[in-house]
Write a protein that holds these residues in place. Structure first.
Motif: not given
Length: 232
Positions: A126-155
Protein backbone atom coordinates in the motif's frame (compact mmCIF):
# COMPACT_ATOMS: atom_id res chain seq x y z
CA UNK A 1 -8.68 -14.42 -2.37
CA UNK A 2 -6.78 -16.56 0.13
CA UNK A 3 -3.04 -16.13 0.48
CA UNK A 4 -0.98 -18.93 -1.03
CA UNK A 5 1.69 -20.54 1.13
CA UNK A 6 4.32 -23.03 -0.01
CA UNK A 7 5.74 -25.33 2.65
CA UNK A 8 9.22 -26.56 1.70
CA UNK A 9 10.12 -29.18 4.29
CA UNK A 10 11.65 -32.65 3.85
CA UNK A 11 10.36 -34.07 7.16
CA UNK A 12 6.94 -35.24 6.03
CA UNK A 13 5.28 -35.29 9.44
CA UNK A 14 6.33 -31.70 10.10
CA UNK A 15 5.27 -30.62 6.60
CA UNK A 16 1.86 -32.28 6.97
CA UNK A 17 1.29 -30.71 10.38
CA UNK A 18 2.14 -27.23 9.06
CA UNK A 19 -0.03 -27.71 5.97
CA UNK A 20 -2.98 -28.88 8.08
CA UNK A 21 -2.69 -25.87 10.41
CA UNK A 22 -2.43 -23.46 7.46
CA UNK A 23 -5.41 -24.97 5.67
CA UNK A 24 -7.51 -24.65 8.83
CA UNK A 25 -6.70 -20.94 8.76
CA UNK A 26 -7.97 -20.70 5.18
CA UNK A 27 -4.66 -20.52 3.30
CA UNK A 28 -4.07 -22.26 -0.03
CA UNK A 29 -1.15 -24.60 0.60
CA UNK A 30 1.31 -26.58 -1.48
CA UNK A 31 3.89 -28.88 0.12
CA UNK A 32 7.24 -29.73 -1.46
CA UNK A 33 9.84 -32.02 0.11
CA UNK A 34 12.90 -31.27 -2.06
CA UNK A 35 14.68 -28.00 -2.73
CA UNK A 36 15.15 -28.59 -6.45
CA UNK A 37 11.47 -29.51 -6.83
CA UNK A 38 10.51 -26.31 -4.99
CA UNK A 39 12.45 -24.20 -7.50
CA UNK A 40 10.48 -25.85 -10.29
CA UNK A 41 7.13 -25.31 -8.57
CA UNK A 42 7.60 -21.73 -7.38
CA UNK A 43 6.94 -19.97 -10.72
CA UNK A 44 3.85 -22.14 -11.24
CA UNK A 45 2.27 -21.90 -7.78
CA UNK A 46 3.36 -18.27 -7.20
CA UNK A 47 3.06 -18.26 -3.42
CA UNK A 48 2.69 -15.18 -1.29
CA UNK A 49 4.98 -16.65 1.36
CA UNK A 50 7.24 -19.63 2.02
CA UNK A 51 7.75 -21.76 5.09
CA UNK A 52 11.27 -22.82 4.17
CA UNK A 53 13.41 -25.44 5.87
CA UNK A 54 17.17 -24.90 5.73
CA UNK A 55 18.33 -28.51 5.37
CA UNK A 56 16.75 -29.94 2.22
CA UNK A 57 17.73 -32.60 -0.30
CA UNK A 58 18.56 -31.37 -3.79
CA UNK A 59 18.98 -27.67 -3.00
CA UNK A 60 19.20 -26.28 0.52
CA UNK A 61 17.07 -23.45 1.86
CA UNK A 62 19.84 -20.86 1.74
CA UNK A 63 20.41 -21.50 -1.97
CA UNK A 64 16.66 -21.31 -2.68
CA UNK A 65 16.47 -17.99 -0.87
CA UNK A 66 19.50 -16.63 -2.72
CA UNK A 67 18.05 -17.61 -6.10
CA UNK A 68 14.73 -15.96 -5.25
CA UNK A 69 16.30 -12.69 -4.15
CA UNK A 70 18.75 -12.64 -7.08
CA UNK A 71 15.78 -12.84 -9.44
CA UNK A 72 14.01 -10.08 -7.55
CA UNK A 73 11.03 -12.20 -6.57
CA UNK A 74 9.23 -10.65 -3.63
CA UNK A 75 7.53 -13.09 -1.29
CA UNK A 76 7.59 -13.52 2.45
CA UNK A 77 9.97 -16.15 3.84
CA UNK A 78 9.98 -17.78 7.26
CA UNK A 79 12.94 -20.11 7.62
CA UNK A 80 12.92 -23.25 9.77
CA UNK A 81 16.01 -24.95 11.11
CA UNK A 82 17.24 -27.25 13.83
CA UNK A 83 20.42 -25.17 14.05
CA UNK A 84 20.52 -22.81 17.01
CA UNK A 85 23.79 -20.94 16.57
CA UNK A 86 23.57 -17.27 15.70
CA UNK A 87 25.73 -17.56 12.56
CA UNK A 88 23.08 -19.57 10.72
CA UNK A 89 20.31 -17.21 11.82
CA UNK A 90 22.20 -14.15 10.65
CA UNK A 91 23.06 -15.84 7.34
CA UNK A 92 19.38 -16.46 6.62
CA UNK A 93 18.50 -12.86 7.46
CA UNK A 94 21.36 -11.52 5.36
CA UNK A 95 20.09 -13.51 2.39
CA UNK A 96 16.67 -11.90 2.76
CA UNK A 97 14.61 -14.11 5.08
CA UNK A 98 11.88 -12.20 6.90
CA UNK A 99 11.70 -14.39 9.99
CA UNK A 100 13.39 -17.39 11.53
CA UNK A 101 12.17 -20.21 13.77
CA UNK A 102 14.16 -23.00 15.37
CA UNK A 103 12.75 -26.52 15.64
CA UNK A 104 10.91 -27.63 17.64
CA UNK A 105 8.48 -24.72 17.44
CA UNK A 106 4.96 -23.97 18.59
CA UNK A 107 2.50 -24.09 15.69
CA UNK A 108 0.51 -21.20 17.12
CA UNK A 109 3.61 -19.03 17.10
CA UNK A 110 4.37 -19.98 13.50
CA UNK A 111 0.84 -19.00 12.45
CA UNK A 112 1.08 -15.73 14.38
CA UNK A 113 4.40 -14.85 12.75
CA UNK A 114 3.05 -15.71 9.30
CA UNK A 115 0.00 -13.50 9.81
CA UNK A 116 2.22 -10.66 11.01
CA UNK A 117 4.49 -11.09 7.98
CA UNK A 118 1.59 -11.04 5.53
CA UNK A 119 0.20 -7.89 7.20
CA UNK A 120 3.57 -6.16 6.85
CA UNK A 121 3.77 -7.18 3.21
CA UNK A 122 0.29 -5.78 2.57
CA UNK A 123 1.19 -2.52 4.29
CA UNK A 124 4.37 -2.28 2.23
CA UNK A 125 2.39 -2.77 -0.99
CA UNK A 126 0.00 0.00 0.00
CA UNK A 127 2.89 2.35 0.75
CA UNK A 128 4.28 1.71 -2.71
CA UNK A 129 1.38 3.63 -4.22
CA UNK A 130 3.83 6.49 -3.96
CA UNK A 131 6.41 6.01 -6.69
CA UNK A 132 9.39 7.97 -5.42
CA UNK A 133 11.08 8.92 -2.17
CA UNK A 134 14.04 11.29 -2.01
CA UNK A 135 16.32 13.06 0.42
CA UNK A 136 19.30 15.11 -0.71
CA UNK A 137 20.72 13.37 -3.77
CA UNK A 138 19.35 9.95 -2.77
CA UNK A 139 16.29 8.82 -4.69
CA UNK A 140 14.31 5.61 -4.20
CA UNK A 141 11.99 4.46 -6.98
CA UNK A 142 9.61 2.45 -4.84
CA UNK A 143 7.68 0.71 -7.58
CA UNK A 144 10.92 -0.60 -9.09
CA UNK A 145 12.78 -1.01 -5.77
CA UNK A 146 15.76 0.83 -7.21
CA UNK A 147 17.94 3.38 -5.43
CA UNK A 148 20.24 6.13 -6.71
CA UNK A 149 22.81 8.40 -5.11
CA UNK A 150 22.92 11.16 -7.69
CA UNK A 151 23.16 9.37 -11.04
CA UNK A 152 24.76 6.27 -9.53
CA UNK A 153 22.51 3.24 -9.06
CA UNK A 154 23.05 1.52 -5.73
CA UNK A 155 23.38 -2.24 -5.40
CA UNK A 156 21.37 -2.83 -2.22
CA UNK A 157 20.24 -6.06 -0.60
CA UNK A 158 16.48 -6.36 0.16
CA UNK A 159 17.03 -5.51 3.84
CA UNK A 160 19.34 -2.59 3.05
CA UNK A 161 16.68 -1.20 0.71
CA UNK A 162 13.90 -1.65 3.28
CA UNK A 163 16.01 -0.02 5.99
CA UNK A 164 16.88 2.95 3.80
CA UNK A 165 13.22 3.34 2.79
CA UNK A 166 12.09 3.44 6.42
CA UNK A 167 14.74 5.99 7.40
CA UNK A 168 14.12 8.25 4.39
CA UNK A 169 10.34 8.10 4.79
CA UNK A 170 10.59 9.63 8.28
CA UNK A 171 13.39 12.23 8.24
CA UNK A 172 14.47 13.55 11.65
CA UNK A 173 12.60 10.75 13.43
CA UNK A 174 14.88 8.85 15.76
CA UNK A 175 14.51 5.07 15.54
CA UNK A 176 15.93 2.83 18.22
CA UNK A 177 17.83 -0.22 17.04
CA UNK A 178 15.03 -2.38 18.45
CA UNK A 179 12.41 -0.46 16.43
CA UNK A 180 14.43 -0.84 13.23
CA UNK A 181 14.96 -4.54 13.88
CA UNK A 182 11.24 -5.03 14.45
CA UNK A 183 10.02 -2.92 11.51
CA UNK A 184 12.52 -4.09 8.90
CA UNK A 185 13.21 -7.67 9.99
CA UNK A 186 9.94 -8.27 11.81
CA UNK A 187 11.54 -10.06 14.75
CA UNK A 188 12.69 -9.30 18.25
CA UNK A 189 16.40 -9.56 18.85
CA UNK A 190 17.06 -12.55 16.58
CA UNK A 191 20.58 -11.87 15.43
CA UNK A 192 20.74 -9.01 17.94
CA UNK A 193 20.69 -5.29 17.31
CA UNK A 194 24.23 -5.58 15.92
CA UNK A 195 22.49 -6.66 12.70
CA UNK A 196 21.09 -3.12 12.40
CA UNK A 197 24.51 -1.54 12.96
CA UNK A 198 26.07 -3.73 10.28
CA UNK A 199 23.39 -2.79 7.75
CA UNK A 200 23.73 0.93 8.52
CA UNK A 201 27.50 0.69 8.03
CA UNK A 202 27.00 -1.00 4.68
CA UNK A 203 24.41 1.57 3.62
CA UNK A 204 26.74 4.45 4.43
CA UNK A 205 29.52 2.83 2.44
CA UNK A 206 27.29 2.23 -0.57
CA UNK A 207 25.79 5.72 -0.43
CA UNK A 208 29.27 7.21 -0.50
CA UNK A 209 31.11 9.65 1.73
CA UNK A 210 28.77 12.60 1.16
CA UNK A 211 25.34 10.94 1.00
CA UNK A 212 26.22 8.49 3.75
CA UNK A 213 26.38 11.38 6.22
CA UNK A 214 22.61 11.82 6.02
CA UNK A 215 22.20 8.73 8.22
CA UNK A 216 23.05 10.04 11.67
CA UNK A 217 23.89 8.00 14.75
CA UNK A 218 21.98 9.11 17.84
CA UNK A 219 24.37 7.86 20.49
CA UNK A 220 22.86 5.53 23.03
CA UNK A 221 19.59 5.37 21.07
CA UNK A 222 19.74 4.49 17.38
CA UNK A 223 19.63 6.27 14.01
CA UNK A 224 17.86 8.99 12.05
CA UNK A 225 18.13 10.78 8.71
CA UNK A 226 18.49 14.56 8.49
CA UNK A 227 15.35 16.17 7.11
CA UNK A 228 17.16 19.27 5.91
CA UNK A 229 20.11 17.32 4.53
CA UNK A 230 21.92 18.90 1.61
CA UNK A 231 25.26 17.90 0.13
CA UNK A 232 27.95 20.55 0.03
Amino acid sequence: MSDKIMVIEDEKKIAEAIAYALQREGYLVEVVHRGDAALDRLPLFKPDALILDVMLPGTDGYEILKKLRDKGRRMGVIMLTAKEDIVHKVLGLELGADDYMTKPFDMRELLARLKSLLRRMQAAEEKQEATELSLGSVVLQLNKRTAFAGTRMLDLTPKEYDLLTLLLASPDQVFTREQLLDRVWGLEYIGGTRTVDIHVQRLRKKLGEASGKMIQTVHGVGYKTLGGYREN
